[in-house]
Design an enzyme around this catalytic site. Structure first.
Site, short mmCIF file in Angstrom:
data_model
loop_
_atom_site.label_atom_id
_atom_site.label_comp_id
_atom_site.label_asym_id
_atom_site.label_seq_id
_atom_site.Cartn_x
_atom_site.Cartn_y
_atom_site.Cartn_z
N GLY A 1 -2.85 0.00 6.03
CA GLY A 1 -2.76 -1.43 6.12
C GLY A 1 -1.42 -1.89 5.26
O GLY A 1 -1.28 -1.64 4.10
N HIS A 2 -0.34 -2.08 5.85
CA HIS A 2 1.08 -2.32 5.23
C HIS A 2 1.36 -3.97 5.36
O HIS A 2 1.35 -4.15 6.55
CB HIS A 2 2.20 -1.24 5.80
CG HIS A 2 1.85 0.03 5.66
ND1 HIS A 2 2.55 0.81 6.13
CD2 HIS A 2 0.76 0.70 5.08
CE1 HIS A 2 2.22 2.22 5.67
NE2 HIS A 2 1.06 1.97 5.15
N ASP B 1 -1.71 1.60 -1.05
CA ASP B 1 -1.49 0.25 -1.21
C ASP B 1 -0.36 -0.19 -2.60
O ASP B 1 -0.36 -1.09 -3.16
CB ASP B 1 -2.75 -0.50 -1.69
CG ASP B 1 -3.88 -0.25 -0.54
OD1 ASP B 1 -3.33 -0.31 0.56
OD2 ASP B 1 -4.99 -0.16 -0.70
N LYS C 1 4.11 -0.07 0.13
CA LYS C 1 5.01 0.77 1.05
C LYS C 1 5.92 -0.26 2.07
O LYS C 1 6.94 -0.10 2.25
CB LYS C 1 4.29 1.60 1.71
CG LYS C 1 3.88 2.99 0.52
CD LYS C 1 3.08 3.94 1.29
CE LYS C 1 1.84 3.55 1.72
NZ LYS C 1 0.64 2.96 0.69
N GLN D 1 -0.86 5.93 3.09
CA GLN D 1 -1.93 6.22 2.30
C GLN D 1 -0.95 6.65 0.86
O GLN D 1 -0.12 5.79 0.58
CB GLN D 1 -2.71 7.35 2.42
CG GLN D 1 -3.97 7.20 3.60
CD GLN D 1 -3.49 6.93 5.00
OE1 GLN D 1 -2.97 7.79 5.25
NE2 GLN D 1 -3.71 5.76 5.47
#
Ligand code: GDP
Ligand code: IMO
Ligand code: MG
Length: 429
Positions: free
Chosen positions: A40-41, A13, A16, A223
């Protein structure tokens, strides 16, 4: 330049998705090489916010071919839901390529992920419960089903017949959960197969051809370094290789194709899930960072634990990834703080550690040794050049740079694409 790896330098988080979006104009391909829909981007693009879990962050650019590499694990149900939601948003997904060798997350993987976490109780890893760990477990034990198996009903059923009895035993006898039949899963997955089939490709070959033709390929990590199965805070890690080496195995390219390795780190640090966290803040400053930084998980909505920037961790990330540059995100969040602390060493059992201690007990109990730097206490979200930043903010970046021993190439001062200071990114001519 042609091959660029982008990795998280902390516990995930780091922003990225935002940085991928920022440099996407220069790219021809954006490739996910590990993980699955545990990621989750967040990308804020053209006034809208996209939260991507499995599909690479370049999807909104018509000139980019997004690729899901062999190192990923794919839940076909989630993949199709993500495709549908992007299409409903007017974003075309027809260019998406999926490696024939990527592994499938099966329904029993999701069940087993949740069940084993429940069984661990207080010792739980705090996984996203998306079935990631159990899917990689099956890959390593050679019991996994792969994307290519979706294209051959006979093979799919045969492999499932081999894998399922053991899974059902575990579900029923160990965890007291409902079991599955081969027909039940085959019917569901072969239905998905119809829609996935047009995207299946030998992605290693596509990527290698692109690299040879001097096209630009971004390997987008999910990650972060400290969640890496080998290099992270084991066992509180994910089950794949989010570090730069993972890009080679997870996409099928050689190390010499990588020209630049960009590490993303927040100006502080967060972690979702369990595990050691030396600089974690349990006070009102931790609360402040959570609130101002909006630190809630993109995938699970869980509150992210917040702490001061840990220079030991980022220097470690520089080494295990061979980082050539850093991007520091969320510098604007620190505008709320009077005095900023940076961890420069740990202390455990009377001994000072300037690098990550080898033994996990030392890391679990490490007491951070901090340097204090003055805050700037002013809004910086409008700054677009390094010179526009207040002196204290520039000194903070210089301090991070000295600790990490790599240049800070980009500084993010807000969530949107424009809110970024580019210091060292030549881009494509
Ligand atoms: P990722 O998993 O590394 O892509 O990061 P996430 O998207 O899960 O979390 C990063 C969050 O921070 C997202 O909500 C971003 O929109 C936001 N973000 C990224 N860069 C900045 C920044 O410089 N400032 C602020 N305030 N938010 C940012
Ligand atoms: P992005 O790509 C932050 C964490 C989980 C848990 C551990 C193992 O958005 O940075 P898993 O479900 O992977 O077996 O969970 O890893 N985790 C993440 N934390 N960001 C992520 O992804 C994460 N993906 C997994 O919280 O602690
Ligand atoms: Mg995330």
């Amino acid at each position: 330049m042609a091959g660029i790896v982008l990795v998280g330098a902390q516990w995930g988080d780091e922003g990225k998705g935002k940085i991928t979006d920022l440099i996407a104009d220069d790219m021809d391909y954006v490739v996910r090489f590990q993980g699955g829909n545990n990621a989750g981007h967040t990308v804020i693009h053209g006034g809208r916010t996209l939260k991507l879990h499995l599909i690479p962050s370049g999807i909104m650019y018509p000139h980019i071919t997004p690729v899901i590499g062999n190192g990923c694990v794919i839940d076909p149900k989630v993949l199709l839901e993500e495709i549908d939601s992007l299409e409903a948003d007017g974003l075309s997904t027809h260019r998406l390529l999926i490696s024939c060798n990527a592994h499938l997350i099966m329904p029993y993987h999701r069940d087993l992920d949740g069940a084993s976490e429940r069984r661990l109780g207080e010792l739980e890893i705090g996984t996203t419960r998306r079935g990631i760990g159990p899917a990689y477990q099956d890959k390593a034990s050679r019991m996994g089903l792969r994307v290519q198996d979706l294209t051959d009903e006979h093979i799919f059923r045969k492999k499932l017949e081999a894998a399922l009895p053991e899974k059902n035993d575990m579900l029923e006898k160990i965890y007291g959960l409902p079991t599955y039949t081969v027909d039940q899963i085959a019917e569901e997955y072969l239905r998905y197969a119809e829609r996935i089939r047009p995207h299946i490709a030998e992605t290693y070959s596509v990527i290698n051809r692109a690299l040879r033709a001097d096209q630009w390929v971004l390997f987008e990590g999910a990650q972060g370094t400290l969640l890496d199965l080998d290099h992270g805070t084991y066992p509180f890690v994910t089950s794949s290789s989010p570090t730069a080496g993972g890009a080679c195995t997870g996409a099928g390219v050689g190390p010499k194709t990588i020209d630049r390795v960009l590490g993303i780190a927040k100006a502080y640090i967060t972690r979702v899930g369990s595990g050691p966290f030396p600089t974690e803040l349990h006070d009102e400053i931790g609360e402040l960072l959570t609130r101002i930084g909006g630190e809630y998980g993109t995938t699970t909505g869980r509150r992210r634990r917040c702490g001061w920037y840990d220079g030991i961790i980022v220097r470690y990330a520089v080494q295990v990834n061979g980082l050539t540059d850093l991007a520091i995100t969320k510098l604007d969040v620190l505008s709320a703080v009077d005095t900023i602390k940076v961890c420069v060493a740990y202390e455990y059992d009377g001994k000072r550690y300037n690098d990550l201690p080898c033994h996990q007990t030392a890391f679990h109990h490490a007491k951070p040794i901090y340097e204090e730097l003055p805050g700037w206490k002013t809004d910086i979200t409008h700054c677009r050049t390094f010179e526009e930043l207040p002196t204290e903010a520039r000194e903070y970046i210089a301090f991070i740079e000295d600790l990490a021993e790599v240049p800070v190439a980009m500084i993010a001062v807000g969530p949107s694409r424009e809110q970024t200071i580019m210091r060292r990114w030549e881009g494509r001519m």
